[in-house]
Design a protein around this motif. Structure first.
Motif, PDB file in Angstrom:
ATOM      1  N   HIS A 138       0.825  -1.158  -0.136  1.00 14.37           N
ATOM      2  CA  HIS A 138      -0.054  -0.023   0.040  1.00 14.37           C
ATOM      3  C   HIS A 138       1.037   1.289  -0.004  1.00 14.37           C
ATOM      4  O   HIS A 138       0.504   2.183  -0.668  1.00 14.37           O
ATOM      5  CB  HIS A 138      -0.939   0.156   1.174  1.00 14.37           C
ATOM      6  CG  HIS A 138      -2.067  -0.791   1.094  1.00 14.37           C
ATOM      7  ND1 HIS A 138      -3.282  -0.311   0.401  1.00 14.37           N
ATOM      8  CD2 HIS A 138      -2.450  -2.050   1.472  1.00 14.37           C
ATOM      9  CE1 HIS A 138      -4.127  -1.300   0.330  1.00 14.37           C
ATOM     10  NE2 HIS A 138      -3.894  -2.413   0.939  1.00 14.37           N
ATOM     11  N   GLU A 145       1.852   6.844  -7.070  1.00 19.13           N
ATOM     12  CA  GLU A 145       0.607   7.815  -7.180  1.00 19.13           C
ATOM     13  C   GLU A 145       1.527   9.265  -7.207  1.00 19.13           C
ATOM     14  O   GLU A 145       0.901  10.022  -8.061  1.00 19.13           O
ATOM     15  CB  GLU A 145      -0.314   7.773  -6.353  1.00 19.13           C
ATOM     16  CG  GLU A 145      -1.327   6.341  -6.414  1.00 19.13           C
ATOM     17  CD  GLU A 145      -2.197   6.260  -5.331  1.00 19.13           C
ATOM     18  OE1 GLU A 145      -3.353   5.590  -5.728  1.00 19.13           O
ATOM     19  OE2 GLU A 145      -1.972   6.935  -3.995  1.00 19.13           O
ATOM     20  N   ALA A 166      -3.606  -1.392  -7.497  1.00 22.87           N
ATOM     21  CA  ALA A 166      -4.868  -0.927  -7.048  1.00 22.87           C
ATOM     22  C   ALA A 166      -5.768  -1.919  -7.293  1.00 22.87           C
ATOM     23  O   ALA A 166      -6.925  -2.089  -6.450  1.00 22.87           O
ATOM     24  CB  ALA A 166      -5.050   0.522  -7.695  1.00 22.87           C
ATOM     25  N   ALA A 172      -7.917  -0.431  -1.588  1.00 23.47           N
ATOM     26  CA  ALA A 172      -7.246   0.390  -2.836  1.00 23.47           C
ATOM     27  C   ALA A 172      -8.546   0.649  -3.865  1.00 23.47           C
ATOM     28  O   ALA A 172      -8.019   0.973  -4.728  1.00 23.47           O
ATOM     29  CB  ALA A 172      -6.162  -0.148  -3.231  1.00 23.47           C
ATOM     30  N   GLU A 173      -9.852   0.122  -3.462  1.00 20.26           N
ATOM     31  CA  GLU A 173     -10.774   0.087  -4.615  1.00 20.26           C
ATOM     32  C   GLU A 173     -10.934   1.577  -5.256  1.00 20.26           C
ATOM     33  O   GLU A 173     -11.156   1.749  -6.472  1.00 20.26           O
ATOM     34  CB  GLU A 173     -11.890  -0.297  -4.229  1.00 20.26           C
ATOM     35  CG  GLU A 173     -12.088  -1.853  -3.817  1.00 20.26           C
ATOM     36  CD  GLU A 173     -11.528  -2.401  -2.454  1.00 20.26           C
ATOM     37  OE1 GLU A 173     -11.573  -3.313  -2.149  1.00 20.26           O
ATOM     38  OE2 GLU A 173     -11.113  -1.039  -1.745  1.00 20.26           O
ATOM     39  N   ASP A 174     -10.846   2.709  -4.289  1.00 18.36           N
ATOM     40  CA  ASP A 174     -10.875   4.200  -4.681  1.00 18.36           C
ATOM     41  C   ASP A 174      -9.963   4.635  -5.355  1.00 18.36           C
ATOM     42  O   ASP A 174      -9.974   5.645  -5.952  1.00 18.36           O
ATOM     43  CB  ASP A 174     -11.386   5.018  -3.563  1.00 18.36           C
ATOM     44  CG  ASP A 174      -9.971   4.962  -2.658  1.00 18.36           C
ATOM     45  OD1 ASP A 174      -9.282   4.165  -2.550  1.00 18.36           O
ATOM     46  OD2 ASP A 174     -10.235   6.051  -1.919  1.00 18.36           O
ATOM     47  N   ARG A 175      -8.829   3.896  -5.677  1.00 19.45           N
ATOM     48  CA  ARG A 175      -7.498   4.337  -6.237  1.00 19.45           C
ATOM     49  C   ARG A 175      -7.411   3.462  -7.980  1.00 19.45           C
ATOM     50  O   ARG A 175      -6.579   3.870  -8.514  1.00 19.45           O
ATOM     51  CB  ARG A 175      -6.340   3.798  -5.352  1.00 19.45           C
ATOM     52  CG  ARG A 175      -6.577   4.584  -4.135  1.00 19.45           C
ATOM     53  CD  ARG A 175      -5.352   3.807  -3.179  1.00 19.45           C
ATOM     54  NE  ARG A 175      -4.251   4.493  -3.171  1.00 19.45           N
ATOM     55  CZ  ARG A 175      -3.191   4.134  -2.138  1.00 19.45           C
ATOM     56  NH1 ARG A 175      -3.527   3.353  -1.461  1.00 19.45           N
ATOM     57  NH2 ARG A 175      -2.098   4.562  -2.231  1.00 19.45           N
ATOM     58  N   ALA A 177      -9.594   3.576 -10.502  1.00 19.35           N
ATOM     59  CA  ALA A 177      -9.999   4.415 -11.615  1.00 19.35           C
ATOM     60  C   ALA A 177      -8.891   5.485 -11.937  1.00 19.35           C
ATOM     61  O   ALA A 177      -8.548   5.492 -13.165  1.00 19.35           O
ATOM     62  CB  ALA A 177     -11.379   5.219 -11.434  1.00 19.35           C
ATOM     63  N   HIS A 223     -13.049  -4.852 -13.707  1.00 21.90           N
ATOM     64  CA  HIS A 223     -12.912  -3.450 -13.892  1.00 21.90           C
ATOM     65  C   HIS A 223     -12.743  -3.330 -15.402  1.00 21.90           C
ATOM     66  O   HIS A 223     -12.372  -3.937 -16.193  1.00 21.90           O
ATOM     67  CB  HIS A 223     -11.487  -2.809 -13.404  1.00 21.90           C
ATOM     68  CG  HIS A 223     -11.699  -2.906 -11.876  1.00 21.90           C
ATOM     69  ND1 HIS A 223     -11.303  -3.857 -11.127  1.00 21.90           N
ATOM     70  CD2 HIS A 223     -12.227  -1.824 -11.153  1.00 21.90           C
ATOM     71  CE1 HIS A 223     -11.192  -3.544  -9.510  1.00 21.90           C
ATOM     72  NE2 HIS A 223     -11.919  -2.266  -9.720  1.00 21.90           N
TER      73      HIS A 223
END
Length: 550
Positions: A138, A145, A166, A172-175, A177, A223
């Motif tokens: 992480h 990033e 990610a 890390a789901e919000d990372r 996209a 995804h």
């Protein structure tokens, strides 16, 4: 670790994506880690020789592929020990660092290998024992990033590692996209304006492999893959098919190697349009293919600008592969084998082409402001194409002849036009059965101005201008004099003969073969045809023929 504890676990357990050499993996188990240009004994991060090897290769953890190829309990224990040891020594992930250990492309490679080989690293660890691995992954994702990365393969390595991490890591789901969007936005600057212009086939293969891994991970984790990534995969695959040697390896030009065994064919599966081959001369290379034989010719000037950092003076250099056996190669990249090999390997004499004595077809300049040596482009023009029945050059995108006809190419460059008035012409013929490769190399002053320049040079050199035609042989090829010819013995009892028209003097000389993963250069042999130019033009013919072919 400087961040708070991170979520534990994977969204979906990753599977190995790349395997290496079981032989090198067994060496690691026995206490020796072989890396390009050297070996490390004991703990690779503190062992003997650790200061002398390439830090990017060491800290990128690509050698976990070799341990995975062994697959034994001892290999798994060693992989776990090395990864956890590295984490303990690098608990604080910097905000930004220029240390090689934290270079973004190296971090991207490291993250990918830890994810790919989690099945080796985690067995036997309880939740507390495995938590440092997830904390570090992480933290390194966060580093990727915010890191600033130059365009090209390093950026694809960093962004590819970021996207896969990610998608795989819980929490890390919000990372996902933003990571996929960043990768999609980089297709044009990094691949089309960077890697393709570098003219390094292995670098393009690395890009396809990374994008294929991203595509597979997106499918497994549910995804959507951005359209630019999908389109780039479909664009790259036909180029690599056009460059593929008969044995599945890549041509080794402009700083690249042949690629890991089987990687090309596996990576090509990521493309949906199977079998499509790019027309013309993709990346500036011309290819002849008949039956079980392939020839790849460097048919363009060396790359210029930022892409020239690893360029070689290899114009009209050829590689020749028979079935599973590379026969004629070039020496390869010496970048990781020390300064002497780095400079020498870029010279024309380390490639399989014609070279004026002591003068390459491009000149190596002093380092630029970033420490990169560059090539100045002596060739003003480079041309190549198939010929019609009268020997006239046809457009580069002319379709190949039917399989039962020979494949031919006529190429040339004028690198020595300004200094000597000379142009090099190379004509190649590959028989329909792939059992004969015939070539004619011509060195000539083609017009009155060129002949005037040549006349001045010859006035100052009454013994003529020395030149050599070199054929670098793969180290698995054994070469023996056989009268005025050379007998070539390949693995599997395959035999070939090299002959020439007796215009030049033939000799065998020692050479070296450089490839990523070798602790030191392998000894090899080169065939050399030497002659002196004393007239406005001279032509030398030569032939490689399979023993028993008529």
């Amino acid at each position: 670790m400087n961040d708070a504890p991170r979520p534990h676990g994977f969204v979906k357990r990753p599977e190995p994506r790349s395997l290496g050499s079981a032989t090198r993996g067994q060496q690691m188990i026995e206490g020796v880690l072989p890396l390009t240009g050297g070996v490390v004994e004991g703990d690779p991060f503190r062992g003997a020789g650790a200061e002398d090897v390439d830090a990017a290769e060491l800290h990128g953890f690509g050698w976990l592929d070799d341990l995975a190829a062994v697959g034994s309990a001892r290999a798994r224990d060693l992989a776990q020990s090395r990864v956890l040891g590295w984490i303990a020594a690098h608990r604080r992930v910097p905000e930004i660092s220029h240390d090689v250990v934290w270079r973004a492309d190296v971090t991207g490679r490291r993250v990918l290998r830890w994810l790919f080989h989690a099945g080796q690293i985690m067995p036997g660890l309880d939740r507390d024992g495995a938590q440092p691995l997830f904390d570090s992954l992480h933290a390194q994702l966060g580093y990727l990033e915010r890191a600033d990365i130059p365009a090209g393969l390093p950026r694809i390595e960093a962004l590819g590692g970021r996207a896969i991490a990610a998608m795989r890591l819980k929490g890390a789901e919000d990372r996902v996209a933003p990571a996929l969007d960043a990768l999609a936005a980089d297709m044009e600057p990094s691949i089309r304006k960077g890697v393709l212009r570098s003219r390094c086939p292995e670098a393009l293969l690395s890009c396809l492999s990374l994008l294929g891994w991203v595509k597979a991970t997106a499918a497994e984790t549910g995804h959507a893959l951005p359209q630019p990534v999908t389109e780039t995969i479909e664009d790259i695959a036909p180029i690599l098919r056009a460059l593929r040697h008969a044995d599945g390896g890549m041509p080794r030009y402009h700083g690249g190697g042949r690629g890991p065994s089987g990687r090309l064919d596996h990576s090509l599966r990521a493309a949906s349009r199977g079998g499509e081959i790019a027309p013309g001369h993709p990346m500036g290379f011309a290819r002849l293919a008949r039956s079980r034989a392939t020839v790849v010719l460097d048919a363009a000037a060396p790359p210029a600008g930022p892409a020239a950092a690893q360029a070689h003076a290899s114009t009209l250099g050829l590689e020749f592969t028979s079935a599973r056996h590379p026969m004629v190669v070039n020496c390869g990249s010496g970048r990781l084998f020390g300064p002497a090999w780095s400079r020498a390997s870029r010279a024309t004499a380390c490639h399989s082409t014609l070279c004026l004595s002591g003068l390459s077809s491009a000149k190596l300049l002093p380092p630029d402001g970033q420490g990169h040596e560059r090539l100045t482009l002596l060739p003003q023009r480079v041309w190549a194409g198939r010929c019609d029945i009268e020997g006239n050059l046809m457009p580069a995108d002319t379709p190949p002849p039917p399989p039962r006809e020979p494949d031919t190419i006529l190429a040339g460059h004028d690198a020595w036009l300004g200094t000597h008035g000379l142009t090099h012409l190379r004509e190649l013929y590959l028989s329909p059965d792939g059992d004969e490769l015939r070539g004619d190399d011509t060195l000539a002053a083609l017009d009155e101005d060129a002949q005037e320049t040549l006349g001045r040079v010859l006035d100052a050199a009454p013994n003529g201008i020395g030149y050599d035609i070199r054929f670098q042989l793969h180290p698995d090829v054994e070469a023996l004099h056989d009268g005025d010819a050379v007998r070539l013995m390949l693995p599997g009892n395959e035999e070939w003969y090299f002959s020439h028209d007796l215009t030049a003097e033939l000799r065998l000389e020692p050479s070296g073969y450089l490839e990523a993963g070798l602790p030191e250069p392998l000894a090899s042999t080169q065939i050399v045809l030497s002659h002196r130019l004393t007239a406005p033009a001279v032509q030398i013919g030569w032939t490689f023929m399979r023993a028993g072919a008529s």
